[in-house]
Write an enzyme that holds these catalytic residues in place. Structure first.
Site, PDB file in Angstrom:
ATOM      1  CE1 TYR A   4       1.599  -9.076   2.116  1.00 22.98           C
ATOM      2  CE2 TYR A   4       3.201  -7.455   1.391  1.00 22.98           C
ATOM      3  CZ  TYR A   4       1.902  -7.895   1.469  1.00 22.98           C
ATOM      4  OH  TYR A   4       0.892  -7.144   0.895  1.00 22.98           O
ATOM      5  CB  VAL A  40      -0.673  -5.684   8.257  1.00 23.23           C
ATOM      6  CG1 VAL A  40      -0.046  -4.553   7.435  1.00 23.23           C
ATOM      7  CG2 VAL A  40       0.325  -6.197   9.292  1.00 23.23           C
ATOM      8  CB  THR A  97      -0.957  -0.007   1.205  1.00 24.62           C
ATOM      9  OG1 THR A  97      -1.672  -1.252   1.219  1.00 24.62           O
ATOM     10  CG2 THR A  97      -1.950   1.133   1.147  1.00 24.62           C
ATOM     11  CE  LYS A 155      -0.086  -7.065   4.718  1.00 21.66           C
ATOM     12  NZ  LYS A 155       0.271  -5.874   3.888  1.00 21.66           N
TER      13      LYS A 155
END
Length: 304
Positions: free
Chosen positions: A142, A210, A54, A170
């Site tokens: 991630y 998150v 993001t 994540k």
């Protein structure tokens, strides 16, 4: 290792995958980043992920990433954990980035699965271990196969859990069964990386989230987890469901989260600025819909 209970949350509970504000000319707006970070922390975020998906990580230079960490650290001090995105498709480059993030003041590092080259699982293990070995920062892996083209298989995560600095994940795998397998057999701290799964993952042992949507409704996202912790899962479910239309519009309606989050932040008069190419800004119709859904959510009352 068998997990006997929910592990501790190494980076806090409610983390925002923060956008990277830019000026109209496309330069980093470090002052704006500090202001946005202060707002997010004041309204419920106890951790911030900087320079992640993001945050438009593919468009940031190494120097810009380090500057961003320093600017946000100056703004929020010790009030929130800062997790710096350092993952790339190049192990050597990721090693350089994690060392730079540590020097800049990050509390942890987000390391995405190497993309495009599609390394096999033994190569993934070697990559993650090399990055984790390169600094003293704790690492959040991630797992986002929809973007990287390859997942971190559960058995790979279970093996990586023995590394002293690989402490969390994540999770954007969208595979609840696989996630539960890892939760049951390790002490890895899981963070829901897909906003629609915040409560579902928290209920089975994740330690937090998150969140992209937290850029615009940090208090609401924090409230989902707070309600569950307070022993009111029904309220937590109502808050999660109430956020669903906005979650869908921001993350599952055809535009990347960086685009939708910045469209809303700009419309609300908050620091964001443009996205960098190849991303393009949301059009008027998309922005109007996002604003309407945001107003519906924030104006619906806080005591469901």
């Amino acid at each position: 290792m068998t997990n006997s209970g929910k592990p501790s949350a190494p980076f806090g509970r409610t983390l925002c995958a923060m956008v990277t504000p830019f000026t109209r000319s496309g330069a980093p707006d470090l002052g704006g980043a500090g202001l946005l970070a202060e707002r997010l922390v004041a309204e419920g975020c106890d951790g911030l992920v900087l320079g992640g998906t993001t945050g438009e990580s593919p468009t940031l230079t190494d120097a810009e990433q380090a500057d961003l960490v320093r600017a946000v650290r100056d703004a929020v001090g010790p009030r929130a954990s800062l997790v710096a995105g350092v993952g790339t498709a190049d192990t050597r480059h990721s090693v350089e980035l994690i060392r730079a993030a540590e020097k800049a003041g990050a509390d942890g590092a987000l390391v995405v699965t190497p993309y495009y080259s599609r390394p096999p699982q033994d190569a993934l293990q070697a990559h993650f271990r090399a990055v984790a070995d390169a600094s003293g920062l704790p690492v959040m892996l991630y797992d986002i196969p929809a973007r990287t083209g390859i997942r971190i298989e559960p058995e790979t995560l279970i093996r990586l859990a023995d590394h002293p600095r690989i402490v969390s994940v994540k999770d954007c795998s969208d595979d609840l069964l696989a996630t539960q397998k890892v939760l049951a057999r390790t002490d890895l701290a899981y963070y829901a990386g897909s906003d629609e799964h915040i409560l579902a993952l928290y209920a089975v042992g994740a330690v937090g989230c998150v969140s992209t949507v937290a850029n615009v409704v940090p208090g609401h996202v924090a409230g989902i987890l707070a309600a569950f912790d307070a022993g009111d899962p029904a309220r937590a479910a109502r808050l999660q469901l109430r956020a669903t239309p906005l979650i869908e519009a921001m993350t599952a309606a055809g535009l990347p989260g960086a685009v939708t989050a910045k469209a809303l932040l700009n419309a609300l008069g908050l620091p964001a600025g443009p996205v960098r190419p190849p991303l393009r800004p949301a059009d008027r119709a998309a922005t109007a819909r996002l604003l309407a859904l945001h107003a519906e959510l924030t104006g619906a009352g806080q005591n469901p």
